[in-house]
Write a protein that holds these residues in place. Structure first.
Motif, PDB file in Angstrom:
ATOM      1  N   HIS A  35      -2.592   4.251  -5.399  1.00  0.00           N
ATOM      2  CA  HIS A  35      -4.091   3.926  -4.411  1.00  0.00           C
ATOM      3  C   HIS A  35      -4.642   2.751  -4.684  1.00  0.00           C
ATOM      4  O   HIS A  35      -4.715   2.404  -5.624  1.00  0.00           O
TER       5      HIS A  35
ATOM      6  N   PRO B 176       1.000  -1.214  -0.019  1.00  0.00           N
ATOM      7  CA  PRO B 176       0.155  -0.095   0.013  1.00  0.00           C
ATOM      8  C   PRO B 176       0.787   1.192  -0.139  1.00  0.00           C
ATOM      9  O   PRO B 176       0.851   2.172   0.951  1.00  0.00           O
TER      10      PRO B 176
ATOM     11  N   THR C 166      -6.998   1.653  -7.343  1.00  0.00           N
ATOM     12  CA  THR C 166      -6.461   1.598  -8.875  1.00  0.00           C
ATOM     13  C   THR C 166      -5.948   0.282  -9.180  1.00  0.00           C
ATOM     14  O   THR C 166      -5.635   0.126 -10.384  1.00  0.00           O
TER      15      THR C 166
END
Length: 444
Positions: A205, A201, A208
């Motif tokens: 984002h 992460p 997406t």
């Protein structure tokens, strides 16, 4: 209200523990909020383990077997797996726990505190969001990845369900593919499609990721061409973690609270249910007056061993993908960095030298301490092969003057074929210094 055991968390692991303990006669309270959604792929042994818990195709929860395909590091993926919706699986196992006698609270634990001070009757009191307070001598924590831990690099699994206007021409099935930033697993059930991407992460984002994966996987792009999202995306942790013991044998951990694996190792549901069964057995042993520290050690060593094996499996897959990309001169640090981080979690050196140690084992449904043979392949130790206690056999072979398979079988009161199997295993470990004499012929 007083109970024998409080189980915190009503997912698969917590519900299995609660059902097994309640079925044995313990007063059990199961506390948990509704589980999240999403699909899970199950191996053959995971399906069989769930069937032993009463969850099989007849219950309408497991679907398959589906053909598994895809591409991993330039090689074709082949196999089969079953599908289960996580929320429905949790609901079914929770219902089984209630049917066995566990008291269910659809609530959230706000706090837990010790009771009884240093007295022999000390236990735990938990406060729920509803204001209710429950007490018990033992707590089993099954609330997921929390508490002191060892863990690998932070990974996130981002999943989403889609509805397709037309079923896939190739039929239903599951697929796994590697991209340059992570890996993608999708399950196609005709008009329904579940897509999950695992990555770090950082940077782009997570919302997406599925679109980015489709840009690199033509088959996924085709599947999503006429698909419409259903509901919101589901994000959940995907990093490996090992819970670190922080309490005594009155506070146990199971499921992801004990240890969690990277979904790439493919053992999540299996290890959750298997671990829950071990915890239920150990807690039941303690409730019956068994040695609590020995039972806690028995479970902890098995959790640690399963975690190491899972980390090693995932590390192998990440390293394989990293080498494939390096061979193609593709810059994809996700793979090499993740592989290196996982490999750093594993023990160094050539492995354990075979030796004899005193370890907790399961014998006739009870946890007891026995001499075992510890090897690199069996770090927890092996205490019997084919029902023959291997350390006792080893001692006999090394001390008897004219040991034979027949004499060893007689001395240990075991069948000759079982003793021969145990001797063969000892020979492979290299731990025996004297082998039995060969059989003597009685003539033509």
């Amino acid at each position: 209200m007083s109970h024998d055991v409080l189980v915190l968390g009503a997912g698969p692991a917590g519900s299995v523990v609660a059902r097994r303990l309640a079925a044995s006669g313990a007063r059990v309270a199961l506390i948990g909020a509704p589980a999240g959604g999403g699909w899970e792929g199950l191996s053959e042994r995971s399906r069989m383990l769930l069937a032993e818990e009463g969850i099989d195709e007849r219950a309408g929860l497991l679907e398959g077997a589906y053909r598994r395909g895809g591409d991993w590091a330039g090689r074709a993926v082949e196999g089969r797996e079953w599908l289960v919706e996580r929320r429905l699986l949790a609901v079914a196992l929770r219902a089984d726990a209630r049917a066995a006698g566990a008291q269910f609270h659809a609530d959230v634990v706000l706090a837990g505190e010790r009771t009884g001070g240093e007295s022999a009757a000390r236990g735990w009191r938990v406060t729920l969001r509803s204001g209710a307070r429950l007490t018990a001598g033992i707590v089993v924590d099954a609330r997921g990845r929390r508490g002191p831990e060892r863990r690998g690099p932070l990974l996130l699994a981002m999943g989403r369900q889609f509805r397709r206007a037309r079923p896939a021409p190739s039929g239903s099935g599951t697929h796994i593919h590697a991209t340059d930033f992570g890996w993608c697993w999708c399950a196609d059930q005709g008009h329904a499609l579940w897509v999950q991407v695992v990555s770090r992460p950082r940077g782009a984002h997570p919302a997406t990721w599925i679109r980015a994966a489709a840009a690199q996987i033509p088959g996924l792009a085709r599947a999503l061409a006429d698909a419409v999202p259903v509901g919101d995306g589901v994000a959940r942790p995907a990093h490996v973690r090992l819970g670190v013991a922080g309490c005594d044998a009155t506070w146990w951990r199971t499921g992801d609270a004990a240890f969690a694996l990277d979904p790439l190792s493919g053992q999540g549901v299996y290890e959750a249910v298997r671990g829950a069964r071990l915890v239920a057995l150990a807690v039941g042993s303690v409730l019956e007056g068994g040695d609590a520290p020995l039972a806690e050690r028995f479970v902890r060593e098995r959790h640690e061993d399963a975690w190491r094996r899972g980390v090693a499996t995932a590390a192998g897959f990440y390293r394989e993908a990293a080498r494939h990309r390096e061979a193609d001169h593709a810059r994809a640090p996700f793979w090499s960095e993740t592989a290196a981080a996982y490999e750093a979690l594993l023990p160094e050196g050539a492995g354990t030298i075979p030796g004899v140690e005193r370890r907790p084992v399961l014998e006739d449904g009870r946890i007891v301490e026995r001499d075992v043979v510890v090897t690199a392949d069996s770090p927890r130790g092996v205490w019997h092969v084919a029902g023959v206690p291997v350390v006792t056999l080893k001692n006999y072979l090394e001390t008897a003057g004219q040991a034979t398979v027949e004499s060893a079988a007689s001395a240990l009161n075991r069948p000759q074929v079982a003793v021969a199997s145990a001797i063969h295993w000892l020979q492979k470990t290299g731990i025996v210094t004297r082998l039995p004499l060969p059989r003597t012929s009685s003539g033509g």
